[in-house]
Write a protein that holds these residues in place. Structure first.
Motif, PDB file in Angstrom:
ATOM      1  N   ALA A 175     -31.490 -18.474 -45.148  1.00  0.00           N
ATOM      2  CA  ALA A 175     -32.931 -18.359 -45.542  1.00  0.00           C
ATOM      3  C   ALA A 175     -33.717 -17.710 -44.298  1.00  0.00           C
ATOM      4  CB  ALA A 175     -33.577 -19.437 -46.105  1.00  0.00           C
ATOM      5  N   ALA A 176     -33.546 -18.454 -43.381  1.00  0.00           N
ATOM      6  CA  ALA A 176     -34.195 -18.063 -42.040  1.00  0.00           C
ATOM      7  C   ALA A 176     -33.775 -16.564 -41.581  1.00  0.00           C
ATOM      8  CB  ALA A 176     -33.896 -18.904 -40.842  1.00  0.00           C
ATOM      9  N   CYS A 177     -32.419 -16.349 -41.686  1.00  0.00           N
ATOM     10  CA  CYS A 177     -32.077 -14.836 -41.491  1.00  0.00           C
ATOM     11  C   CYS A 177     -32.795 -14.059 -42.422  1.00  0.00           C
ATOM     12  CB  CYS A 177     -30.652 -14.603 -41.536  1.00  0.00           C
ATOM     13  SG  CYS A 177     -29.492 -15.391 -40.147  1.00  0.00           S
ATOM     14  N   ALA A 178     -32.950 -14.312 -43.715  1.00  0.00           N
ATOM     15  CA  ALA A 178     -33.585 -13.294 -44.534  1.00  0.00           C
ATOM     16  C   ALA A 178     -35.099 -13.153 -44.406  1.00  0.00           C
ATOM     17  CB  ALA A 178     -33.474 -14.023 -46.162  1.00  0.00           C
ATOM     18  N   VAL A 179     -35.736 -14.064 -44.057  1.00  0.00           N
ATOM     19  CA  VAL A 179     -37.164 -14.137 -43.640  1.00  0.00           C
ATOM     20  C   VAL A 179     -37.317 -13.456 -42.252  1.00  0.00           C
ATOM     21  CG1 VAL A 179     -39.269 -15.457 -43.025  1.00  0.00           C
ATOM     22  CG2 VAL A 179     -37.805 -15.944 -44.799  1.00  0.00           C
ATOM     23  N   TRP A 180     -36.773 -13.651 -41.289  1.00  0.00           N
ATOM     24  CA  TRP A 180     -36.812 -12.976 -40.121  1.00  0.00           C
ATOM     25  C   TRP A 180     -36.246 -11.523 -39.858  1.00  0.00           C
ATOM     26  CZ3 TRP A 180     -36.972 -16.039 -35.032  1.00  0.00           C
ATOM     27  CH2 TRP A 180     -37.655 -17.423 -35.381  1.00  0.00           C
ATOM     28  N   GLY A 181     -35.169 -11.250 -40.697  1.00  0.00           N
ATOM     29  CA  GLY A 181     -34.415 -10.294 -40.641  1.00  0.00           C
ATOM     30  C   GLY A 181     -33.843  -9.877 -39.524  1.00  0.00           C
ATOM     31  N   HIS A 182     -33.235 -10.732 -39.062  1.00  0.00           N
ATOM     32  CA  HIS A 182     -32.349 -10.565 -37.832  1.00  0.00           C
ATOM     33  C   HIS A 182     -31.611 -11.867 -37.606  1.00  0.00           C
ATOM     34  CE1 HIS A 182     -34.817 -12.949 -34.685  1.00  0.00           C
ATOM     35  NE2 HIS A 182     -35.791 -12.114 -35.324  1.00  0.00           N
ATOM     36  N   SER A 183     -30.682 -11.735 -36.812  1.00  0.00           N
ATOM     37  CA  SER A 183     -29.796 -13.128 -36.535  1.00  0.00           C
ATOM     38  C   SER A 183     -29.192 -12.958 -34.876  1.00  0.00           C
ATOM     39  CB  SER A 183     -28.812 -13.359 -37.370  1.00  0.00           C
ATOM     40  OG  SER A 183     -27.810 -14.389 -36.914  1.00  0.00           O
ATOM     41  N   PRO A 184     -29.229 -13.836 -34.171  1.00  0.00           N
ATOM     42  CA  PRO A 184     -28.472 -13.794 -32.870  1.00  0.00           C
ATOM     43  C   PRO A 184     -26.972 -13.807 -32.926  1.00  0.00           C
ATOM     44  CG  PRO A 184     -30.106 -15.341 -32.631  1.00  0.00           C
ATOM     45  CD  PRO A 184     -29.838 -14.667 -34.135  1.00  0.00           C
ATOM     46  N   TYR A 185     -26.543 -14.230 -34.327  1.00  0.00           N
ATOM     47  CA  TYR A 185     -25.026 -14.794 -34.248  1.00  0.00           C
ATOM     48  C   TYR A 185     -24.685 -14.153 -35.502  1.00  0.00           C
ATOM     49  CZ  TYR A 185     -26.910 -18.144 -31.111  1.00  0.00           C
ATOM     50  OH  TYR A 185     -27.567 -18.686 -30.193  1.00  0.00           O
ATOM     51  N   THR A 186     -23.478 -13.954 -35.814  1.00  0.00           N
ATOM     52  CA  THR A 186     -22.529 -13.301 -36.893  1.00  0.00           C
ATOM     53  C   THR A 186     -22.518 -14.525 -37.895  1.00  0.00           C
ATOM     54  OG1 THR A 186     -20.286 -14.063 -35.944  1.00  0.00           O
ATOM     55  CG2 THR A 186     -21.147 -11.748 -35.601  1.00  0.00           C
ATOM     56  N   TRP A 187     -22.161 -14.399 -39.075  1.00  0.00           N
ATOM     57  CA  TRP A 187     -21.712 -15.680 -39.974  1.00  0.00           C
ATOM     58  C   TRP A 187     -20.652 -16.569 -39.463  1.00  0.00           C
ATOM     59  CZ3 TRP A 187     -24.102 -18.843 -42.663  1.00  0.00           C
ATOM     60  CH2 TRP A 187     -23.535 -19.469 -43.705  1.00  0.00           C
ATOM     61  N   ASP A 188     -19.622 -15.912 -38.991  1.00  0.00           N
ATOM     62  CA  ASP A 188     -18.475 -16.729 -38.531  1.00  0.00           C
ATOM     63  C   ASP A 188     -19.084 -17.558 -37.085  1.00  0.00           C
ATOM     64  OD1 ASP A 188     -16.753 -15.726 -40.214  1.00  0.00           O
ATOM     65  OD2 ASP A 188     -15.919 -14.091 -38.796  1.00  0.00           O
ATOM     66  N   GLU A 189     -20.050 -17.251 -36.244  1.00  0.00           N
ATOM     67  CA  GLU A 189     -20.477 -17.995 -35.335  1.00  0.00           C
ATOM     68  C   GLU A 189     -21.465 -18.996 -35.865  1.00  0.00           C
ATOM     69  OE1 GLU A 189     -20.397 -14.887 -31.657  1.00  0.00           O
ATOM     70  OE2 GLU A 189     -22.013 -14.597 -33.257  1.00  0.00           O
ATOM     71  N   ILE A 190     -22.088 -18.638 -37.070  1.00  0.00           N
ATOM     72  CA  ILE A 190     -23.229 -19.579 -37.667  1.00  0.00           C
ATOM     73  C   ILE A 190     -22.554 -20.966 -38.244  1.00  0.00           C
ATOM     74  CG2 ILE A 190     -24.883 -19.858 -39.415  1.00  0.00           C
ATOM     75  CD1 ILE A 190     -26.006 -17.074 -38.740  1.00  0.00           C
ATOM     76  N   VAL A 191     -21.274 -20.441 -38.984  1.00  0.00           N
ATOM     77  CA  VAL A 191     -20.702 -21.647 -39.733  1.00  0.00           C
ATOM     78  C   VAL A 191     -20.381 -22.824 -38.855  1.00  0.00           C
ATOM     79  CG1 VAL A 191     -18.506 -22.112 -40.840  1.00  0.00           C
ATOM     80  CG2 VAL A 191     -19.557 -20.219 -41.711  1.00  0.00           C
ATOM     81  N   PRO A 192     -19.692 -22.841 -37.604  1.00  0.00           N
ATOM     82  CA  PRO A 192     -19.449 -24.183 -37.036  1.00  0.00           C
ATOM     83  C   PRO A 192     -20.867 -24.883 -36.576  1.00  0.00           C
ATOM     84  CG  PRO A 192     -18.239 -22.172 -36.014  1.00  0.00           C
ATOM     85  CD  PRO A 192     -19.096 -21.693 -36.863  1.00  0.00           C
ATOM     86  N   ALA A 193     -21.813 -24.135 -36.374  1.00  0.00           N
ATOM     87  CA  ALA A 193     -23.010 -24.923 -35.990  1.00  0.00           C
ATOM     88  C   ALA A 193     -23.641 -25.667 -37.401  1.00  0.00           C
ATOM     89  CB  ALA A 193     -24.021 -23.853 -35.700  1.00  0.00           C
ATOM     90  N   ILE A 194     -23.460 -24.981 -38.485  1.00  0.00           N
ATOM     91  CA  ILE A 194     -23.917 -25.668 -39.605  1.00  0.00           C
ATOM     92  C   ILE A 194     -23.088 -26.783 -40.404  1.00  0.00           C
ATOM     93  CG2 ILE A 194     -22.759 -24.037 -41.452  1.00  0.00           C
ATOM     94  CD1 ILE A 194     -26.334 -25.213 -41.719  1.00  0.00           C
ATOM     95  N   THR A 195     -21.762 -26.400 -39.939  1.00  0.00           N
ATOM     96  CA  THR A 195     -20.792 -27.623 -40.573  1.00  0.00           C
ATOM     97  C   THR A 195     -20.791 -28.616 -39.351  1.00  0.00           C
ATOM     98  OG1 THR A 195     -18.866 -26.216 -39.464  1.00  0.00           O
ATOM     99  CG2 THR A 195     -19.390 -25.994 -41.908  1.00  0.00           C
TER     100      THR A 195
END
Length: 623
Positions: A175-195
């Motif tokens: 949701a943050a990516c959608a609101v901001w329109g950007h991300s410093p990380y790929t989804w593969d990099e985000i997954v370990p942080a969220i899990t």
């Protein structure tokens, strides 16, 4: 002794009404107009018929436990931690059963928010008994993500059993990516942080849920109901997959994901949307080989429906939204205070937000019946249509590679943009009414009180490495409010607002309807209407216009009177100095002659009121 009603027929004596009987009556009223005129359409293109039969063979949609009330959440977003704590304690003492902690930088912070530090969290939660049945929901963003850890550490530091707490941690980078329109990380990099966050909180003993599938992002940006549902499904499945991939059994992962939806003043669409999400999520659980469990759904009354003008109408909108979400089985509801679009709400606005829910629960007993919409033909049909439309879009996002990939490809954004364009057009034409903003304005309303506070300043988050179109929150009334702001600026600078003289022709029977329409239209743009008596003499009309102090004029009367007097009246007004002259009514064959006589434009129901008003301001600014 006989009664006066003895000769009246019993109910059984009346013939049973049929759909054909109803159609005959309707056709008589339509007088040749097509029946389709009564069929409405949603922004997903779903048809809403004027009449539905009872739905048969349907079961209630399982949501909250039977007769269980939803949680009355109260928004806590004051930047000063001590003030936020005082608000929280007051709310809990006066009926709230949960707190929505909105941290600065959160997806729905809307300009304010709590400081996301350990010290601030400790001060905010001081004397809040989290092990006494009080619910907690965190609204965090990338810059405030550590707030979830700080809350967990605070619970442990107080010796509270994490398993006794009801905390939804709100981890939601998608949701943050959608609101901001950007991300410093790929989804593969985000997954370990969220899990890692989910597993860490679970290991501490918290029961969750931990990740949030937030459909509000789509609703706040102007999207449709099916789009909101599809985005929530896509995010929920992405988190579900990530958690399972981290080694958590699916049965355990079921309780780790929850959903957030916006509830707005469209009662039936809101009810159908909440019901549809439960059915759709159960379908996903079944596809995963799981026995479906009711999805936890938290509702916020909609940000986009709030108006700055006549904000007290927001109370009515919030009541309808809460009513719909509550009946549709929402587990928790947060009512946005009616002054939130103006600034930080004061104690009165917060009290009204609480009491909106308390009255519906304690006095109207809305929670006593589970899914009262079950079997209602209209809502059942709409629920099914939303399920089909949302599932198709969800599958499209899955084919794109999941929620993150769909955002990168602009899949959701393009569909939201199309829905918003259509919505904006209807608002501009006042087909979608925003009471107090686009209809029934009050140019003399008193200033509404809000608290003075300095928002928390957060450092920029990460490099804008992966960019895509953003979905920032909007409010539907903003274009009309911008015109009212121009009017306020003129009042402050010159001591008077722009004025339009209602040049009424003929008798009240001739002009009242169109004069009332014209007054509402111009005043929605902050142009004060000056009424007048009916005129037949152009010279008297011109004199009255000069005396009014107005710079604009609008002819108001019937088509018959226009045919006889409109040209002469327009010429008289132009000679008297009217800069712009409008006529209330659609253009006819006489349009060319009327324009030659001085008529600038025409205002009528279904016309683009916003474009007309914006053009009026541009012309007034010209020398």
């Amino acid at each position: 002794m006989t009664s006066a009603t003895d000769d009246l027929p019993l109910a059984a004596d009346f013939p049973k009404a049929t759909v054909d009987d109803w159609r005959k009556l309707v056709d008589g009223v339509l007088k040749g107009a097509p029946f389709e005129k009564l069929v409405a359409k949603t922004y997903d293109g779903l048809k809403i018929d004027p009449l539905y039969p009872r739905a048969k063979g349907v079961a209630p949609v399982v949501g909250r436990p039977a007769a269980a009330p939803w949680r009355i959440m109260q928004r806590i977003d004051h930047p000063d931690a001590s003030a936020a704590n005082a608000q929280a304690l007051t709310d809990l003492e006066n009926g709230a059963t949960g707190l929505a902690l909105v941290f600065a930088g959160g997806n729905a912070a809307h300009g304010f928010g709590l400081e996301p530090t350990a010290d601030a969290v400790a001060r905010i939660l001081k004397d809040v008994h989290l092990d006494a049945g009080i619910g907690l929901e965190l609204e965090i963003g990338p810059q405030s993500r550590m707030a979830a850890i700080h809350v967990a550490e605070y619970v442990k530091s107080k010796g509270i059993d994490p398993g006794a707490c009801d905390i939804r941690f709100g981890l939601d980078p998608l949701a943050a990516c959608a609101v901001w329109g950007h991300s410093p990380y790929t989804w593969d990099e985000i997954v370990p942080a969220i899990t890692g966050g989910v597993k860490g909180l679970s290991a501490l003993g918290f029961k969750g849920p931990f990740t949030s599938a937030d459909g509000r992002v789509i609703h706040d940006a102007g999207g449709s109901e099916a789009q909101e549902l599809a985005f929530a499904l896509a995010c929920g499945v992405a988190y579900f997959r990530a958690i399972e991939g981290a080694g958590v059994p699916l049965e355990q992962a079921q309780g780790m994901v929850y959903a957030r939806l916006a509830a707005d003043a469209d009662q039936f669409l809101t009810m159908a949307k909440f019901r549809a999400l439960r059915l759709l999520w159960a379908r996903i659980e079944t596809a995963c080989g799981l026995t479906p469990k009711p999805l936890y759904i938290a509702a916020d009354t909609a940000w986009r429906m709030l108006t700055q003008r006549d904000p007290y109408v927001n109370m009515l909108r919030a009541t309808m939204a809460t009513f719909a979400a509550g009946l549709a089985g929402a587990n928790a509801v947060t009512v946005l205070p009616h002054t939130l679009a103006l600034g930080l709400p004061d104690p009165f606005a917060r009290r009204v937000a609480r009491n909106t829910q308390l009255v519906l629960l304690e006095e109207s007993n809305l929670a006593k019946v589970s899914d009262p919409a079950a079997g209602a033909g209209g809502i059942e049909t709409l629920t099914g249509q939303l399920c089909d439309a949302a599932w198709a879009l969800f599958q499209e996002s899955e084919r794109a590679g999941g929620a993150f990939a769909a955002l990168q490809q602009g899949l959701f954004q393009s569909k939201v943009a199309a829905a918003r364009k259509a919505r904006d057009a209807n608002i501009a034409k006042r087909r979608d009414v925003l009471t107090g903003a686009s209809e029934f304005p009050n140019l003399h309303e008193n200033e509404t009180a809000v608290l003075k506070a300095t928002p928390i300043a957060l450092a920029p988050y990460g490099e804008q490495k992966y960019k895509f179109d953003a979905l920032p929150p909007i409010r539907l009334a903003e274009p009309f409010e911008a015109l009212r702001d121009e009017s306020d600026a003129a009042l402050k600078a010159h001591g008077a607002r722009p004025k339009v003289f209602l040049a009424n022709l003929g008798t009240p029977a001739d002009f009242t309807a169109r004069a009332t329409f014209a007054k509402s239209l111009f005043e929605t743009g902050g142009i004060q209407a000056v009424d007048s008596q009916g005129f037949a003499d152009p010279a008297q009309l011109a004199a009255a216009f000069k005396a009014s102090g107005a710079g604009l004029a609008c002819l108001c009367s019937s088509d018959k009177v226009y045919a006889e007097h409109a040209e002469a009246a327009a010429q008289a007004l132009q000679t008297a100095g009217a800069r712009l002259i409008y006529l209330a009514g659609r253009p006819t064959d006489a349009e060319a002659a009327l324009r030659a006589a001085g008529v600038t434009g025409f205002v009528f129901a279904g016309g683009d009121a916003l474009a007309t008003l914006q053009d009026t301001y541009r012309r007034m600014e010209q020398p």
